[in-house]
Design a protein around this motif. Sequence first.
Motif, short mmCIF file in Angstrom:
data_model
loop_
_atom_site.label_atom_id
_atom_site.label_comp_id
_atom_site.label_asym_id
_atom_site.label_seq_id
_atom_site.Cartn_x
_atom_site.Cartn_y
_atom_site.Cartn_z
N GLU A 3 0.84 -1.19 0.00
CA GLU A 3 0.00 0.00 0.00
C GLU A 3 0.88 1.24 0.00
O GLU A 3 2.01 1.21 0.46
CB GLU A 3 -0.91 -0.02 1.21
CG GLU A 3 -1.92 -1.15 1.17
CD GLU A 3 -2.88 -1.12 2.33
OE1 GLU A 3 -2.91 -0.12 3.07
OE2 GLU A 3 -3.60 -2.10 2.50
N LYS A 37 -14.07 -5.72 -2.31
CA LYS A 37 -14.18 -4.57 -1.42
C LYS A 37 -14.58 -3.29 -2.15
O LYS A 37 -14.84 -2.28 -1.53
CB LYS A 37 -12.87 -4.36 -0.68
CG LYS A 37 -12.47 -5.59 0.10
CD LYS A 37 -11.91 -5.23 1.42
CE LYS A 37 -11.55 -6.54 2.12
NZ LYS A 37 -11.40 -6.41 3.48
N HIS A 39 -12.80 -1.22 -4.02
CA HIS A 39 -11.81 -0.14 -4.06
C HIS A 39 -11.67 0.45 -5.47
O HIS A 39 -11.68 1.67 -5.63
CB HIS A 39 -10.44 -0.62 -3.57
CG HIS A 39 -10.42 -1.02 -2.14
ND1 HIS A 39 -10.64 -0.13 -1.12
CD2 HIS A 39 -10.23 -2.23 -1.55
CE1 HIS A 39 -10.57 -0.76 0.04
NE2 HIS A 39 -10.33 -2.04 -0.20
N ARG A 42 -14.83 2.48 -6.68
CA ARG A 42 -14.89 3.81 -6.06
C ARG A 42 -13.84 4.74 -6.67
O ARG A 42 -14.10 5.92 -6.89
CB ARG A 42 -14.70 3.71 -4.54
CG ARG A 42 -15.93 3.16 -3.83
CD ARG A 42 -15.84 3.33 -2.34
NE ARG A 42 -14.73 2.62 -1.73
CZ ARG A 42 -14.75 1.35 -1.38
NH1 ARG A 42 -15.84 0.62 -1.58
NH2 ARG A 42 -13.70 0.78 -0.82
#
Length: 80
Positions: A3, A37, A39, A42
């Motif tokens: 990340e 999820k 991600h 979005r």
Amino acid sequence: VLEPCLSVKPFSKDLIDCVLVPGLGFDQFHHRLGYGKGHFDRFLKGLQCPFIGVGFHEQFLKAPIPVEKHDIPLTDVFYF
């Protein structure tokens, strides 16, 4: 995949020319089976650039992937 470091400064989404999108599987309608999820959906919302799925030939699914209203289709998918 690591990340991003929290010390990285955010930048404008207007600077993005293309997004390479991974997935577990892709169908003929350029939908993707992600990691569950949301991600990428979005992140892609509101972007005005190509969304390119990248995967292996084995990740092509003959059956259509079920989609929900928040799922964003890809511009194209490239297989290796």
